[in-house]
Design an enzyme around this catalytic site. Structure first.
Site, mmCIF file in Angstrom:
data_model
loop_
_atom_site.group_PDB
_atom_site.id
_atom_site.type_symbol
_atom_site.label_atom_id
_atom_site.label_comp_id
_atom_site.label_asym_id
_atom_site.label_seq_id
_atom_site.Cartn_x
_atom_site.Cartn_y
_atom_site.Cartn_z
ATOM 1 N N GLU A 1 7.417 -12.640 -29.200
ATOM 2 C CA GLU A 1 8.264 -11.569 -29.956
ATOM 3 C C GLU A 1 7.812 -11.621 -31.301
ATOM 4 O O GLU A 1 7.916 -10.603 -32.140
ATOM 5 C CB GLU A 1 9.909 -11.526 -29.684
ATOM 6 N N GLY A 2 7.164 -12.481 -31.707
ATOM 7 C CA GLY A 2 6.489 -12.651 -33.097
ATOM 8 C C GLY A 2 5.143 -12.116 -33.233
ATOM 9 O O GLY A 2 4.562 -11.551 -32.447
ATOM 10 N N VAL A 3 4.913 -12.329 -34.544
ATOM 11 C CA VAL A 3 3.474 -11.712 -34.775
ATOM 12 C C VAL A 3 2.347 -12.867 -34.845
ATOM 13 O O VAL A 3 2.689 -13.675 -35.911
ATOM 14 C CB VAL A 3 3.220 -10.854 -36.347
ATOM 15 N N GLY B 1 -13.843 -3.111 -30.161
ATOM 16 C CA GLY B 1 -13.971 -3.179 -28.612
ATOM 17 C C GLY B 1 -14.963 -4.431 -28.202
ATOM 18 O O GLY B 1 -15.125 -4.406 -27.152
ATOM 19 N N SER B 2 -15.325 -5.118 -29.189
ATOM 20 C CA SER B 2 -16.356 -6.323 -28.707
ATOM 21 C C SER B 2 -15.869 -7.289 -27.880
ATOM 22 O O SER B 2 -16.292 -7.828 -26.796
ATOM 23 C CB SER B 2 -16.950 -6.837 -29.862
ATOM 24 N N ASN C 1 -3.353 -12.578 -26.310
ATOM 25 C CA ASN C 1 -4.026 -12.110 -27.632
ATOM 26 C C ASN C 1 -4.865 -13.174 -28.363
ATOM 27 O O ASN C 1 -4.898 -14.227 -28.110
ATOM 28 C CB ASN C 1 -2.698 -12.002 -28.908
ATOM 29 N N GLU D 1 -15.195 -16.026 -30.361
ATOM 30 C CA GLU D 1 -14.192 -15.327 -29.556
ATOM 31 C C GLU D 1 -14.772 -14.624 -28.017
ATOM 32 O O GLU D 1 -14.063 -14.840 -27.491
ATOM 33 C CB GLU D 1 -13.957 -14.094 -30.371
ATOM 34 N N HIS E 1 -6.761 -14.129 -32.076
ATOM 35 C CA HIS E 1 -6.624 -13.991 -33.436
ATOM 36 C C HIS E 1 -7.616 -14.865 -34.282
ATOM 37 O O HIS E 1 -7.787 -15.967 -33.809
ATOM 38 C CB HIS E 1 -4.939 -14.415 -33.798
HETATM 39 C C1 GRF Z 1 -11.319 -9.713 -33.661
HETATM 40 O O1 GRF Z 1 -11.765 -10.533 -34.731
HETATM 41 C C2 GRF Z 1 -10.020 -10.172 -33.158
HETATM 42 O O2 GRF Z 1 -9.943 -11.380 -33.203
HETATM 43 C C3 GRF Z 1 -8.947 -9.364 -33.936
HETATM 44 O O3 GRF Z 1 -9.518 -8.404 -34.300
HETATM 45 C C4 GRF Z 1 -10.971 -8.221 -34.038
HETATM 46 C C5 GRF Z 1 -11.201 -7.200 -33.062
HETATM 47 O O4 GRF Z 1 -12.751 -7.069 -32.594
HETATM 48 N N1 GRF Z 1 -7.789 -9.482 -33.391
HETATM 49 P P1 GRF Z 1 -13.084 -6.045 -31.549
HETATM 50 O O5 GRF Z 1 -12.377 -4.766 -31.664
HETATM 51 O O6 GRF Z 1 -12.841 -7.107 -30.315
HETATM 52 O O7 GRF Z 1 -14.585 -5.988 -31.787
#
Ligand code: GRF
Length: 215
Positions: A141-143, A11-12, A106, A173, A108
Site C-alpha cells: 500500500e505504500g510508495v 517503456g524500455s 515494481n 534494470e 525503482h
Molecule cells: C525506470 O528507470 C524505472 O525504474 C522507473 O522509471 C523508469 C522507466 O523507464 N520506475 P522505462 O519507461 O521502463 O523506459
C-alpha cells in the site's frame, strides 16, 4: 503465465520483459500493456512487438480507486496472474493491491529504502552516495515500500550526473526485471513478511543479489 505490464512513459522495461517472453526465456506471455498516458513511448514498442495494448484514460474516472477497479476488471477478464509496473507514474490504490496481493511487482531505480519516490537518481547524486542501483519489489500500500525481490548495486563516480547514473542503472534494470518475473512465473518465490526468498538462488555475490541466472 499471463502477465500484464502497466507503463506511463518510454517503456524500455516493458520491452525487456516482453522480449524475454517472446524469446521463450519466460513461460507465458505479456497478455496486455496498459498505459495511462496516450503519448507513452511504450505504445510504439508494443506495436512493434505485437503486444496488445490498451489506453485507460484517467480523466474518465472520478477517483484513483474507480480507475483501478476498471484496470483490475480488465486484468481479471484477461486471466492475468502477475502485474508488472514499469515506469507507471500512478500510485496504485488499496483496491488494486488487495485484488493482486503479492502479485504486483515494481522496479525503482535506487537501492531501496533509500530515495523512494520521484527522481531518485537526482536525489542520490545530490546526497553524495558512492553506490546506487535498482530494486524490484512487491507492491504494497505504500510508495516503493514493498518487500524486496532483487537488487543491483552500481558505483557512483564523483562526476556522476542524474543522466549518467540513470543510463548506467537502466542497463541493469533490463536484466533484473525479467529475471524477477521469471522467478515468479516459475513458482520459486516465497514471501514471508518483508522477506522474499527465491528458492535455490545464490545470495552470496555482488553486484546482483540474488545472482542473475538467465539474464
Ligand atoms: C525506470 O528507470 C524505472 O525504474 C522507473 O522509471 C523508469 C522507466 O523507464 N520506475 P522505462 O519507461 O521502463 O523506459
Amino acid at each position: 503465465m499471463r502477465v500484464a505490464v502497466l507503463a506511463s512513459g518510454r517503456g524500455s522495461n516493458f520491452e525487456a520483459i516482453a522480449r524475454a517472453f517472446r524469446e521463450g526465456k519466460i513461460n507465458g506471455e505479456v497478455a496486455v500493456l496498459i498505459v495511462d498516458n496516450r503519448k507513452a513511448g511504450a505504445i510504439k514498442r508494443a506495436e512493434r512487438l505485437g503486444v496488445n495494448w490498451l489506453f485507460v484514460d484517467p480523466c474518465s474516472f472520478p477517483s484513483r480507486e474507480d480507475y483501478d477497479r476498471r484496470v483490475v476488471s480488465i486484468l481479471k477478464h484477461l486471466g492475468v496472474e502477475l502485474v508488472c509496473l514499469a515506469g507507471y507514474m500512478k500510485v496504485v490504490s488499496g483496491v488494486f493491491v488487495e485484488s493482486f496481493r503479492n502479485r504486483i511487482l515494481n522496479i525503482h531505480p535506487s537501492l531501496l529504502p533509500a530515495f523512494p519516490g520521484l527522481r531518485p537518481h537526482k536525489k542520490a547524486v545530490r546526497y553524495g552516495v558512492k553506490v546506487s542501483g535498482a530494486t524490484v519489489h512487491v507492491v504494497d500500500e505504500g510508495v516503493d515500500t514493498g518487500p524486496i525481490v532483487i537488487q543491483v548495486v552500481v558505483p557512483v563516480s564523483p562526476d556522476e550526473t542524474e543522466e549518467s547514473l540513470s543510463e548506467k542503472v537502466l542497463k541493469w534494470e533490463h536484466r533484473i526485471y525479467p529475471q524477477a518475473v521469471k522467478w515468479f512465473v516459475d513458482g520459486r518465490v516465497r514471501i514471508e513478511g518483508r522477506k522474499v526468498i527465491v528458492e535455490g538462488a545464490d545470495y552470496t555475490r555482488l553486484p546482483v543479489v540474488p545472482a542473475l541466472e538467465d539474464f
